[in-house]
Design a protein around this motif. Sequence first.
Motif, PDB file in Angstrom:
ATOM      1  N   MET A   1       0.848  -1.201   0.000  1.00 20.89           N
ATOM      2  CA  MET A   1       0.000   0.000   0.000  1.00 20.89           C
ATOM      3  C   MET A   1       0.879   1.245   0.000  1.00 20.89           C
ATOM      4  SD  MET A   1      -2.994   1.045   2.719  1.00 20.89           S
ATOM      5  CE  MET A   1      -3.909   2.563   2.515  1.00 20.89           C
ATOM      6  N   ALA A   2       0.459   2.234  -0.776  1.00 22.06           N
ATOM      7  CA  ALA A   2       1.237   3.470  -0.858  1.00 22.06           C
ATOM      8  C   ALA A   2       1.282   4.169   0.493  1.00 22.06           C
ATOM      9  CB  ALA A   2       0.634   4.398  -1.908  1.00 22.06           C
ATOM     10  N   THR A   3       2.370   4.880   0.726  1.00 20.19           N
ATOM     11  CA  THR A   3       2.545   5.600   1.984  1.00 20.19           C
ATOM     12  C   THR A   3       1.551   6.750   2.123  1.00 20.19           C
ATOM     13  OG1 THR A   3       4.901   5.052   1.972  1.00 20.19           O
ATOM     14  CG2 THR A   3       4.217   6.895   3.370  1.00 20.19           C
ATOM     15  N   TYR A   4       1.252   7.406   0.999  1.00 17.11           N
ATOM     16  CA  TYR A   4       0.403   8.591   1.034  1.00 17.11           C
ATOM     17  C   TYR A   4      -0.866   8.366   0.204  1.00 17.11           C
ATOM     18  CZ  TYR A   4       4.778  10.681   2.620  1.00 17.11           C
ATOM     19  OH  TYR A   4       5.935  10.957   3.311  1.00 17.11           O
ATOM     20  N   GLN A   5      -1.939   8.994   0.628  1.00 17.56           N
ATOM     21  CA  GLN A   5      -3.202   8.916  -0.094  1.00 17.56           C
ATOM     22  C   GLN A   5      -3.706  10.331  -0.390  1.00 17.56           C
ATOM     23  OE1 GLN A   5      -2.932   6.774   2.874  1.00 17.56           O
ATOM     24  NE2 GLN A   5      -2.136   5.342   1.340  1.00 17.56           N
ATOM     25  N   LEU A   6      -4.133  10.538  -1.625  1.00 16.59           N
ATOM     26  CA  LEU A   6      -4.719  11.807  -2.035  1.00 16.59           C
ATOM     27  C   LEU A   6      -6.063  11.557  -2.699  1.00 16.59           C
ATOM     28  CD1 LEU A   6      -1.616  13.621  -3.621  1.00 16.59           C
ATOM     29  CD2 LEU A   6      -2.570  13.984  -1.336  1.00 16.59           C
ATOM     30  N   GLN A   7      -6.996  12.475  -2.479  1.00 12.94           N
ATOM     31  CA  GLN A   7      -8.315  12.385  -3.104  1.00 12.94           C
ATOM     32  C   GLN A   7      -8.437  13.471  -4.170  1.00 12.94           C
ATOM     33  OE1 GLN A   7     -10.942  10.052  -2.387  1.00 12.94           O
ATOM     34  NE2 GLN A   7     -11.633  10.922  -4.330  1.00 12.94           N
ATOM     35  N   LEU A   8      -8.788  13.065  -5.373  1.00  9.41           N
ATOM     36  CA  LEU A   8      -8.861  13.964  -6.520  1.00  9.41           C
ATOM     37  C   LEU A   8     -10.309  14.131  -6.952  1.00  9.41           C
ATOM     38  CD1 LEU A   8      -6.562  13.946  -9.628  1.00  9.41           C
ATOM     39  CD2 LEU A   8      -9.024  13.975  -9.923  1.00  9.41           C
ATOM     40  N   ALA A   9     -10.734  15.363  -7.184  1.00 11.47           N
ATOM     41  CA  ALA A   9     -12.050  15.656  -7.738  1.00 11.47           C
ATOM     42  C   ALA A   9     -11.929  15.928  -9.227  1.00 11.47           C
ATOM     43  CB  ALA A   9     -12.666  16.870  -7.036  1.00 11.47           C
ATOM     44  N   HIS A  10     -12.632  15.136 -10.037  1.00 12.55           N
ATOM     45  CA  HIS A  10     -12.721  15.392 -11.477  1.00 12.55           C
ATOM     46  C   HIS A  10     -14.021  16.164 -11.693  1.00 12.55           C
ATOM     47  CE1 HIS A  10     -12.395  13.619 -15.819  1.00 12.55           C
ATOM     48  NE2 HIS A  10     -12.208  14.912 -15.776  1.00 12.55           N
ATOM     49  N   LEU A  11     -13.933  17.487 -11.612  1.00 13.61           N
ATOM     50  CA  LEU A  11     -15.131  18.325 -11.608  1.00 13.61           C
ATOM     51  C   LEU A  11     -15.795  18.319 -12.983  1.00 13.61           C
ATOM     52  CD1 LEU A  11     -16.774  20.189  -9.737  1.00 13.61           C
ATOM     53  CD2 LEU A  11     -15.432  22.097 -10.628  1.00 13.61           C
ATOM     54  N   TYR A  12     -17.078  17.962 -13.011  1.00 10.83           N
ATOM     55  CA  TYR A  12     -17.860  17.843 -14.238  1.00 10.83           C
ATOM     56  C   TYR A  12     -17.195  16.899 -15.239  1.00 10.83           C
ATOM     57  CZ  TYR A  12     -19.987  21.968 -12.142  1.00 10.83           C
ATOM     58  OH  TYR A  12     -20.576  22.840 -11.264  1.00 10.83           O
ATOM     59  N   GLY A  13     -16.581  15.840 -14.707  1.00 14.88           N
ATOM     60  CA  GLY A  13     -15.842  14.909 -15.563  1.00 14.88           C
ATOM     61  C   GLY A  13     -16.713  14.161 -16.543  1.00 14.88           C
TER      62      GLY A  13
END
Length: 233
Positions: A1-13
Motif C-alpha cells: 500500500m502506498a505511503t500517502y493517499q490523495l483524493q482527486l475531484a474530477h469536476l464535471y468529468g
Amino acid sequence: MATYQLQLAHLYGNLLNTYGDLGNIMALKYYGSLLDIDVASRVVSVEDDFKAADYDLMVIGAGQKFEQSIALEDIPSKHDELAKYIENNRPLLAVGEGYQLLGQSYIDQHGNKVAGAGLLSHRSELPADQEPIQDDLVVKTKWGLNYHGHENHDLVTYLGKDEQPLGKVIEGVGNNQDDDTEGAIYKNVFCTNMHTVLDRNGDLAKRMLITALANKYPDADLTPQREFKIEPT
C-alpha cells in the motif's frame, strides 16, 4: 500500500471530458504511483455535493459549449466551496473550456457573452478574425522548462492583474494573438489551452502532487518525492 493517499475531484468529468481529459487523471495516478502516492479520483458533477476539505487535487477538463453551459448553471451551488479550495492553496488544473469557465466571462454556444464562475480574474472572448485556433503549442514556463501540447480553442483569453501566465509561447498561439502568453497561474491553480497536458509534461503533474502532499502531510519528509526526476516525454 502506498505511503500517502490523495483524493482527486474530477469536476464535471462526465461533461467536460471531450478531448481526452481522462488522460490527465491517468497521468496523476501514474506519477503518483512513482512517488509512493495512491491517488483516488471521483467525478463531481451537476447537483453533487462538493466540500473543499474533502479533496486534495482537482481537474476541470475541456468540452463542447453545450456541456460547458450545463456546468455554468450548476457552478453557483459550488462557488463558495470552490473559492475556499482555491484560496486554501490546493492544486487545480483547468483545461480549455474548464479554463474559460473559471474566469469572469466567455462566449457561449450562441455567440453571447456570459458571466463565468468568477473564481479567477481572466476573461475569454472571440478573436478578431473569429477563426478557431488549432496548433501544436510549445511554451517556455516560468520554471524554465518547455511544455508541449496541442491547442484547439475558438476563444482568446486575457489574464487578470493577479494572474501570471503559465509561460511564454515559443510555437503556436496560446492565450491570444497579442501578448505571447499561454495559460494562467493563480496560487496553485494551473490553467492551460493544452489538452491532456499532463501526459506530455510530467513535471507539472509532479508539482501538483507534491503541493497536495505538502498541504495534507505538513510534517512529512518529502525529500524523496521532491528529488524524483521525471524525464521529459
